[in-house]
Motif scaffolding. Structure first.
Motif, PDB file in Angstrom:
ATOM      1  N   LEU A   1       0.821  -1.215   0.000  1.00 12.40           N
ATOM      2  CA  LEU A   1       0.000   0.000   0.000  1.00 12.40           C
ATOM      3  C   LEU A   1       0.856   1.267   0.000  1.00 12.40           C
ATOM      4  N   GLY A   2       1.778   1.360   0.964  1.00  9.62           N
ATOM      5  CA  GLY A   2       2.520   2.608   1.147  1.00  9.62           C
ATOM      6  C   GLY A   2       3.882   2.657   0.488  1.00  9.62           C
ATOM      7  N   ASN A   3       4.450   1.483   0.184  1.00 12.47           N
ATOM      8  CA  ASN A   3       5.826   1.368  -0.330  1.00 12.47           C
ATOM      9  C   ASN A   3       6.849   1.918   0.669  1.00 12.47           C
ATOM     10  N   ILE A   4       6.530   1.796   1.968  1.00  9.69           N
ATOM     11  CA  ILE A   4       7.539   2.162   2.976  1.00  9.69           C
ATOM     12  C   ILE A   4       7.792   1.046   3.985  1.00  9.69           C
ATOM     13  N   CYS A   5       6.966  -0.013   3.968  1.00  9.33           N
ATOM     14  CA  CYS A   5       7.202  -1.118   4.909  1.00  9.33           C
ATOM     15  C   CYS A   5       7.445  -2.435   4.167  1.00  9.33           C
ATOM     16  N   ARG A   6       6.372  -3.098   3.732  1.00 12.15           N
ATOM     17  CA  ARG A   6       6.509  -4.459   3.195  1.00 12.15           C
ATOM     18  C   ARG A   6       7.237  -4.528   1.869  1.00 12.15           C
ATOM     19  N   SER A   7       6.821  -3.730   0.881  1.00 13.17           N
ATOM     20  CA  SER A   7       7.424  -3.916  -0.450  1.00 13.17           C
ATOM     21  C   SER A   7       8.885  -3.462  -0.534  1.00 13.17           C
TER      22      SER A   7
ATOM     23  N   TYR B   1       0.562   7.876  -0.715  1.00  9.96           N
ATOM     24  CA  TYR B   1       0.731   8.457   0.627  1.00  9.96           C
ATOM     25  C   TYR B   1       2.182   8.778   0.957  1.00  9.96           C
ATOM     26  N   HIS B   2       3.113   7.974   0.450  1.00 10.32           N
ATOM     27  CA  HIS B   2       4.513   8.105   0.887  1.00 10.32           C
ATOM     28  C   HIS B   2       5.479   8.246  -0.281  1.00 10.32           C
ATOM     29  N   VAL B   3       4.999   8.874  -1.356  1.00 11.36           N
ATOM     30  CA  VAL B   3       5.870   9.108  -2.518  1.00 11.36           C
ATOM     31  C   VAL B   3       7.072   9.955  -2.080  1.00 11.36           C
TER      32      VAL B   3
HETATM   33  P1  4NP Z   1       3.115  -0.761   3.641  1.00 10.61           P
HETATM   34  O1  4NP Z   1       2.594  -0.198   5.049  1.00 10.61           O
HETATM   35  O2  4NP Z   1       1.908  -0.834   2.731  1.00 10.61           O
HETATM   36  O3  4NP Z   1       3.663  -2.108   3.991  1.00 10.61           O
HETATM   37  O4  4NP Z   1       4.170   0.227   3.160  1.00 10.61           O
HETATM   38  C1  4NP Z   1       1.849   0.984   5.172  1.00 10.61           C
HETATM   39  C2  4NP Z   1       2.511   2.188   5.235  1.00 10.61           C
HETATM   40  C3  4NP Z   1       1.794   3.345   5.372  1.00 10.61           C
HETATM   41  C4  4NP Z   1       0.401   3.304   5.437  1.00 10.61           C
HETATM   42  C5  4NP Z   1      -0.246   2.093   5.372  1.00 10.61           C
HETATM   43  C6  4NP Z   1       0.480   0.929   5.222  1.00 10.61           C
HETATM   44  N1  4NP Z   1      -0.328   4.495   5.586  1.00 10.61           N
HETATM   45  O5  4NP Z   1      -1.576   4.432   5.681  1.00 10.61           O
HETATM   46  O6  4NP Z   1       0.257   5.589   5.650  1.00 10.61           O
END
Ligand code: 4NP
Length: 154
Positions: free
Chosen positions: A8-14, A42-44
């Protein structure tokens, strides 16, 4: 072979999945194109979450230089495999796919870890540090499974 990891955010899992696959491919001497992206914007431009970076460093892997970006339609042309962390990412990617062949490139990453009892990599964002270590273990199993599959003759 070009592989895109998506959450989803490209800051944790991916970005963790990208780092794990890069590490394992290097150990095996494989030349793959590996990237990651988020379904959201959200985290570009953001670095990976501090907890994701710390979990990777505990395993000797560094993802500090990665930056968040959003999935785009061109990714379906460029990449051979697009691997979603969870069912929500999978559904969003299939909606975005420009045609059937593109949609068929999208799979759940954990399809490559049939020995695990989970089909989705859980979002660790709202949990504690230990969630990131659990995610790491799942990613390690799945990325090894993916590379095993790529190594098998078809
Ligand atoms: P990710 O985790 O999809 O594994 O990068 C998340 C990071 C941020 C958000 C949700 C999931 N967010 O809602 O900001």
């Amino acid at each position: 072979m070009k592989i895109l990891m998506v959450c989803l955010g490209n800051i944790c899992r991916s970005p963790m999945a990208e780092g794990v696959l890069r590490h394992l491919a290097a150990v095996r001497g494989l030349e793959l194109t590996i990237d990651s992206a988020g379904t959201s914007n959200y985290h570009v431009g953001d670095a990976p979450d501090r907890r994701a970076r710390a979990a990777m460093k505990r395993k000797g892997m560094d993802i500090d230089s990665l930056r968040g970006r959003q999935v785009r339609v061109e990714d379906f042309h460029h990449f051979d495999r697009i691997l979603a962390m969870d069912a929500s990412n999978l559904a969003d990617l299939r909606d975005l796919a420009p045609d059937k062949a593109a949609a068929a490139k999208v799979r759940l990453l954990l399809e490559h870890a049939p020995q695990l009892p989970w089909r989705e990599v859980p979002d660790p964002y709202y949990g504690g540090e230990e969630g990131f270590d659990q995610v790491f273990d799942m990613l390690l199993t799945a990325c090894n499974g993916l590379l095993d599959e790529l190594a098998r003759p078809h």
